[in-house]
Design an enzyme around this catalytic site. Structure first.
Site, short mmCIF file in Angstrom:
data_model
loop_
_atom_site.label_atom_id
_atom_site.label_comp_id
_atom_site.label_asym_id
_atom_site.label_seq_id
_atom_site.Cartn_x
_atom_site.Cartn_y
_atom_site.Cartn_z
N GLU A 142 0.88 -1.17 0.00
CA GLU A 142 0.00 0.00 0.00
C GLU A 142 0.91 1.23 0.00
OE1 GLU A 142 -2.02 3.10 0.35
OE2 GLU A 142 -1.52 2.69 2.45
N HIS A 143 0.68 2.14 -0.92
CA HIS A 143 1.68 3.14 -1.27
C HIS A 143 1.80 4.30 -0.29
CE1 HIS A 143 3.80 4.39 -5.26
NE2 HIS A 143 4.55 4.63 -4.21
N SER A 144 0.77 4.59 0.48
CA SER A 144 0.78 5.85 1.21
C SER A 144 1.80 5.94 2.35
CB SER A 144 -0.63 6.18 1.72
OG SER A 144 -1.07 5.29 2.71
#
Length: 611
Positions: free
Chosen positions: A325-327
């Site tokens: 998950e990139h955040s």
């Protein structure tokens, strides 16, 4: 004496706010390859107005400076970036935001596990490698927690290590309008990991009540217990599919889940877990593209929890991958973690701790008719996302980064970016705005800046390459100019002097009712339509592939690994687009690589292939 992990943090500078004149001059130059003279003249007049004394630009700059002064670490990361770049975006994280990384096969992989294993089964080698990987991941986490991991440095400066604290125990929480990250202190206090098998959730306590860490043999035993249980149990509905849904739909579904009191404890188990590890009871296929898609989104979005910062998965033949998950952190940091854990192959036998180990615990959701309808609706939407994603790999083995340095005489990243420029131009007959991820980790809590690869110089070079009247020597000279321009922009971006983050910050400082034609100019928006969204990681010798999704439906998402002997590309576009074609682009990349080799060898001599 080796340095502690976070020893350099107090020495790091703050992300700068460049002078307005510098940023706008860089922006103006970056749009020249895209603009007609009349467009350029109009934009120049807007910039002149923006820069005038007492103009809006000066006011926004002072507001941004005030934001910096009120930010504890970093004006962009503390106050704007995660919210605006990730959490306010409401589309599904599947394909659209999450990235993936495929692990090279372990050298000890049994021959019978290099093929297709019967669907619906779990494998002995799968369990063994999973247990080994889990221990290696925990070892790495402990080296961060105890500050035994040496800090990352370059030849010129130390790098921020903050993102390493955002890998473990971190989960994205869907919320109305803007998501959030569940608060996780560093070091993460959880003592368990999440195991997912056939969409069922299990908790493994990897530390006992005395704080002792389990050994790989203990974890293998626990995994086998989970497999035995999931084979005979009645399966609960696949709640995990909801994490791949539109964020607003997932928010509403999650709130309904929480209206059933027992489900809060289950969500806490999942969200607090150090990381997720999925056991797939299938082999996606022997074709790399099939495995690539399973790493990216699972076969149908099942058996994953896409909101976890780190979600590992392993197929029943032992092929493993990571979905991120990139955040909370950029893919670079977990890729460093994985590159290190893969240095240690699976041993012939797994050690056991010798002390009593806790048994795995199943953690379950209570569902009702409404949740079942939510799951069905989510499945329909996830299926469409997956069906539209044309994600493939390229392993190019004719030469690699060693050739680029020795015969091309340019930095490998600049060479790879020119490959992509030429491949796009060959296929589509035009140049387009191109995003490359640039790291700003020399600054405290620094993350990324945009490297605008498209330039006057790169445009001149791709046009020259398709001009048969020019000699290799003439093309090579233009190539050198283009790569030098790219390398200079890369240095500027890494030094916090790109134009995109600064302009983004200025726009975020606009008050209600304020506007300026610089920001409403179609050229401004058009220059950020990244039809080529690109990023490079490490050499990737221990990876089989990596990738992410395109950011515009008529564009490409391209991640690459420039190894000394093999170049690996992950390419994604949309099947629904009439403008793009992943397989055609892959072929164009191969043609570009070959054309560039001929050009370099014509000028600098034949490559002997020796590393």
């Amino acid at each position: 004496m080796s340095q502690k992990t976070f020893e350099n943090q107090p020495k790091l500078g703050r992300l700068p706010i460049p002078p307005l004149e510098e940023t706008l001059a860089r922006y103006l130059r970056s749009i020249e390859p895209l603009c007609a003279p009349s467009d350029l003249s109009r934009t120049t007049s807007y910039i002149t107005d923006f820069l005038k004394p007492n103009g809006l630009g000066r006011t926004l700059q002072q507001r941004l400076i005030d934001l910096d002064r009120s930010s504890p670490h970093n004006w962009l990361d503390d106050s704007i970036w995660i919210k605006k770049a990730y959490h306010e975006w409401r589309e599904s994280v599947v394909v659209n935001s999450n990235w993936y990384l495929m692990f090279a096969d372990d050298p000890s992989t049994p021959k019978e596990c290099l093929g297709i294993i019967e669907k619906g089964t779990f494998g002995e080698w799968q369990v063994k490698r999973a247990a080994h990987l889990i221990v290696q991941i925990l070892d790495y986490k402990e080296s961060i927690d105890s500050e035994r991991l040496p800090p990352d440095v370059t030849r010129l400066y130390p790098l921020c290590m903050h993102q390493y604290t955002r890998c473990f125990g971190v989960t994205r929480i869907p919320q109305h309008n803007c998501d959030a990250l569940a608060y996780t202190p560093h070091p993460a206090t959880a003592k368990h990991i999440l195991i997912i098998a056939r969409d069922q959730f299990y908790v493994i306590d990897v530390y006992d009540e005395k704080g002792r860490r389990l050994a790989a043999g203990d974890i293998a035993f626990q995994l086998q217990q989970i497999i035995e249980d999931v084979k005979k149990t009645e399966l609960d509905p696949p709640v995990s599919v909801l994490t791949g849904d539109h964020r607003d739909a997932w928010t509403v579904a999650r709130e309904h889940l929480l209206s059933i009191p027992q489900n809060r404890a289950t969500l806490i188990d999942i969200e607090n877990a150090l990381f997720a590890f999925s056991l797939d009871d299938y082999t996606s296929g022997l074709n790399l593209d099939d495995w690539n898609r399973n790493a990216f989104h699972g076969l149908n979005g099942h058996n994953r929890w896409f909101d976890k910062a780190l979600s590992f998965s392993i197929e029943n033949n032992g092929r493993a991958s990571l979905n991120g998950e990139h955040s909370p952190c950029d893919a670079l940091i977990p890729s460093i973690v994985v590159d290190n854990i893969l240095k240690t192959p699976v041993p012939s036998s797994l050690q056991k701790s010798g002390f009593e180990i806790p048994l795995p615990r199943r953690t379950r959701f209570v569902t009702d008719d409404r949740i079942l309808k939510d799951i069905a609706a989510a499945q329909e939407r996830v299926d469409k996302i997956i069906a539209d994603s044309d994600a493939i790999l390229l392993h190019f083995k004719e030469y690699g980064a060693h050739f680029m340095k020795s015969i091309g005489k340019v930095a490998p990243d600049a060479y790879m970016q020119m490959v992509l420029q030429l491949a796009y131009y060959k296929l589509h007959g035009k140049v387009v705005p191109t995003y490359e991820t640039g790291s700003t980790r020399q600054f405290l809590h620094g993350r990324t800046e945009t490297i605008r690869t498209l330039s006057n110089e790169s445009k001149a070079w791709v046009e020259a390459m398709e001009n048969s009247s020019l000699s290799s020597k003439e093309k090579y000279a233009i190539f050198q100019t283009a790569t030098k321009a790219h390398s200079q922009y890369t240095r500027d971006a890494s030094n916090g002097k790109g134009c995109d983050r600064h302009l983004f910050g200025l726009r975020c400082c606009l008050k209600e009712g304020e506007s300026h034609p610089l920001f409403t100019d179609p050229i401004f928006a058009g220059s950020q339509v990244w039809l080529l969204s690109t990023s490079g990681l490490s050499a990737g010798d221990r990876f089989s592939g990596t990738g992410f999704g395109c950011v515009y439906p008529n564009g490409y998402g391209i991640n690459y690994l420039p190894g000394n002997a093999v170049l690996k590309f992950g390419i994604e576009s949309k099947k629904s687009s009439t403008e793009t074609d992943s397989k055609a682009f892959r072929e164009s990349v191969v043609n570009a690589l070959r054309d560039m080799r001929r050009m370099c060898e014509d000028v600098n001599g034949k490559y002997n292939g020796r590393l």
